[in-house]
Design a protein around this motif. Structure first.
Motif, PDB file in Angstrom:
ATOM      1  N   UNK A  56       0.859  -1.191   0.000  1.00  0.00           N
ATOM      2  CA  UNK A  56       0.000   0.000   0.000  1.00  0.00           C
ATOM      3  C   UNK A  56       0.892   1.236   0.000  1.00  0.00           C
ATOM      4  N   UNK A  57       0.615   2.230  -0.844  1.00  0.00           N
ATOM      5  CA  UNK A  57       1.432   3.453  -0.831  1.00  0.00           C
ATOM      6  C   UNK A  57       1.416   4.128   0.531  1.00  0.00           C
ATOM      7  N   UNK A  58       2.595   4.523   0.994  1.00  0.00           N
ATOM      8  CA  UNK A  58       2.675   5.189   2.279  1.00  0.00           C
ATOM      9  C   UNK A  58       4.107   5.417   2.700  1.00  0.00           C
ATOM     10  N   UNK A  59       4.279   6.195   3.755  1.00  0.00           N
ATOM     11  CA  UNK A  59       5.624   6.468   4.239  1.00  0.00           C
ATOM     12  C   UNK A  59       5.598   7.376   5.453  1.00  0.00           C
ATOM     13  N   UNK A  60       6.775   7.785   5.880  1.00  0.00           N
ATOM     14  CA  UNK A  60       6.906   8.577   7.089  1.00  0.00           C
ATOM     15  C   UNK A  60       6.513  10.030   6.906  1.00  0.00           C
ATOM     16  N   UNK A  61       6.091  10.636   8.006  1.00  0.00           N
ATOM     17  CA  UNK A  61       5.756  12.067   8.005  1.00  0.00           C
ATOM     18  C   UNK A  61       7.036  12.886   8.087  1.00  0.00           C
ATOM     19  N   UNK A  62       7.096  13.948   7.315  1.00  0.00           N
ATOM     20  CA  UNK A  62       8.194  14.898   7.433  1.00  0.00           C
ATOM     21  C   UNK A  62       7.962  15.786   8.656  1.00  0.00           C
ATOM     22  N   UNK A  63       9.011  16.371   9.214  1.00  0.00           N
ATOM     23  CA  UNK A  63       8.831  17.267  10.354  1.00  0.00           C
ATOM     24  C   UNK A  63       7.848  18.397  10.045  1.00  0.00           C
ATOM     25  N   UNK A  64       6.886  18.588  10.929  1.00  0.00           N
ATOM     26  CA  UNK A  64       5.894  19.638  10.759  1.00  0.00           C
ATOM     27  C   UNK A  64       4.779  19.307   9.784  1.00  0.00           C
ATOM     28  N   UNK A  65       4.789  18.122   9.199  1.00  0.00           N
ATOM     29  CA  UNK A  65       3.800  17.728   8.203  1.00  0.00           C
ATOM     30  C   UNK A  65       2.645  16.988   8.869  1.00  0.00           C
TER      31      UNK A  65
END
Length: 200
Positions: free
Chosen positions: A47-56
């Motif tokens: 499934x498409x996905x990934x980590x959050x960037x800082x402040x996102x």
């Protein structure tokens, strides 16, 4: 695992890595979802996905990841749920996204040769059940939600707090009414194991 050169992982107060993912729907009528190949094992689908960037925020991250990994342009329909993976120490916000268009060229196709493909819900579960059981749980939760929605009948209305319906002049068709009282009802989780959470 694909890592950006300048990527900084973010963690929540419990020390779990913050992630976001999308169940990308082909349409509301033809329920197929878009999977992409793994960056580590190109014969496997995820499934498409990934980590959050800082402040996102998680919803912004989910749409960004779907765009980068699969060329998806779409809109969020709902936050399906928040899933924890104790083995990987992650907490993932999973959104249901209606795909409006697909770019012919997209970042991960160009950079790492990532492919995309439409699957029925059952076929997607079959692809994920061995190597990504938590991601399979995303789809199973969505399927349960759809089954619950289809089971709604006028007999279900007696379970609504009558105060929510005061002064509402519609015909009590909750699937069509856009009055605030019925939107509240539509956003409730019925007969599922997951908790509905407002879009963030």
């Amino acid at each position: 695992m694909k890592l950006k050169l300048d990527q900084t992982r973010t963690y929540d107060k419990d020390g779990l890595r913050r992630r976001a993912a999308c169940l990308c729907l082909r349409s509301k009528e033809k329920i197929e979802i878009l999977l992409v190949t793994s960056s580590r094992h190109s014969h496997l689908w995820i499934v498409p996905g990934g980590g959050l960037d800082p402040g996102e925020g998680p919803s912004t991250a989910a749409l960004r990841e779907a765009h980068e990994e699969a060329g998806v342009n779409g809109k969020i329909l709902e936050l399906l749920d928040i899933f924890e993976n104790s083995a990987r120490k992650t907490r993932t916000y999973v959104y249901v996204v209606l795909v409006e268009s697909l770019n012919d060229e997209y970042d991960d196709a160009k950079n790492i040769g990532r492919m995309r493909k439409w699957f029925t819900l059952d076929d997607a579960c079959a692809q994920l059940q061995v190597h990504k059981p938590v991601q399979m749980a995303y789809i199973r939760t969505y399927m349960k939600r759809q089954t619950a929605d289809l089971s709604l009948t006028n007999d279900s209305f007696q379970n609504i707090d009558e105060a929510h319906l005061l002064n509402c002049e519609c015909d009590k068709d909750l699937t069509k009414c856009d009055h605030a009282c019925h939107i509240t009802y539509n956003n409730m989780t019925l007969n599922t194991d997951s908790t509905n959470v407002p879009v963030q």
